[in-house]
Design an enzyme around this catalytic site. Sequence first.
Site, PDB file in Angstrom:
ATOM      1  N   LYS A  75       0.829  -1.208   0.000  1.00 31.76           N
ATOM      2  CA  LYS A  75       0.000   0.000   0.000  1.00 31.76           C
ATOM      3  C   LYS A  75       0.863   1.257   0.000  1.00 31.76           C
ATOM      4  O   LYS A  75       0.643   2.177  -0.798  1.00 31.76           O
ATOM      5  CB  LYS A  75      -0.933   0.003   1.212  1.00 31.76           C
ATOM      6  CG  LYS A  75      -1.872   1.203   1.246  1.00 31.76           C
ATOM      7  CD  LYS A  75      -2.806   1.145   2.441  1.00 31.76           C
ATOM      8  CE  LYS A  75      -2.074   1.504   3.712  1.00 31.76           C
ATOM      9  NZ  LYS A  75      -2.985   1.617   4.877  1.00 31.76           N
ATOM     10  N   ASP A 102      -6.585   1.499   0.756  1.00 35.30           N
ATOM     11  CA  ASP A 102      -6.634   1.640   2.207  1.00 35.30           C
ATOM     12  C   ASP A 102      -8.048   1.306   2.677  1.00 35.30           C
ATOM     13  O   ASP A 102      -8.867   0.797   1.911  1.00 35.30           O
ATOM     14  CB  ASP A 102      -6.222   3.058   2.625  1.00 35.30           C
ATOM     15  CG  ASP A 102      -7.260   4.108   2.227  1.00 35.30           C
ATOM     16  OD1 ASP A 102      -8.170   3.789   1.430  1.00 35.30           O
ATOM     17  OD2 ASP A 102      -7.162   5.244   2.723  1.00 35.30           O
TER      18      ASP A 102
END
Length: 211
Positions: free
Chosen positions: A120, A138
């Site tokens: 991420k 997210d």
Amino acid sequence: MNNEKRLLIFERLAEATPNPTTELNYSTPFELLVAVVLSAQATDKGVNKATASLFPVANTPRGILALGEEGLKAHIKTIGLFNSKAANVIKLCQTLLEKHDGEVPREREALEALAGVGRKTANVILNTAFDQPTIAVDTHIFRVANRIGLAPGKNVLEVERKLDKSVPKQYKKDAHHLLILHGRYICVARKPRCGACCIADVCEFKAKNLD
């Protein structure tokens, strides 16, 4: 969800937010990298408060190493998990100097090899610092993608892959921030603000509250 509807969703999100970008404050790829590492399980507002103290004092790998781990902690102690984050930032600074001449790498594999950097975070850096069309999933994007039917998936990687395949090409670079901001301010977790939503009539959320 069909491609026509996906295109309409991104057209409207882009119209609502013409210049989507991160809410983290930074001026260099390295500052962004540090800020994103610090932002895990923390708010952007909290991170910005800490980096406003840190970056004027140390905003390069050498500068942060000169502070040392304890010196770094003094600047970031208001952020959750600051002990482990400080250790990671020190390690990633060492790696940047040893392997990358102090520069933030532009390749996913090299980024993910840095302490505290997962997929991420690497996606955020590639997208925001280096303008690559990556999508960092997210909690906001995961929720929005599943809730509105845009790219449903059981885990973040599945959602990321579906978004990568289905987001219209012209919106691929901005999709990350468009979806995060929509999830942060409109399609919120507990009670989505459907009445203020620009895509309420085309999203596939079945429990809409349009009042």
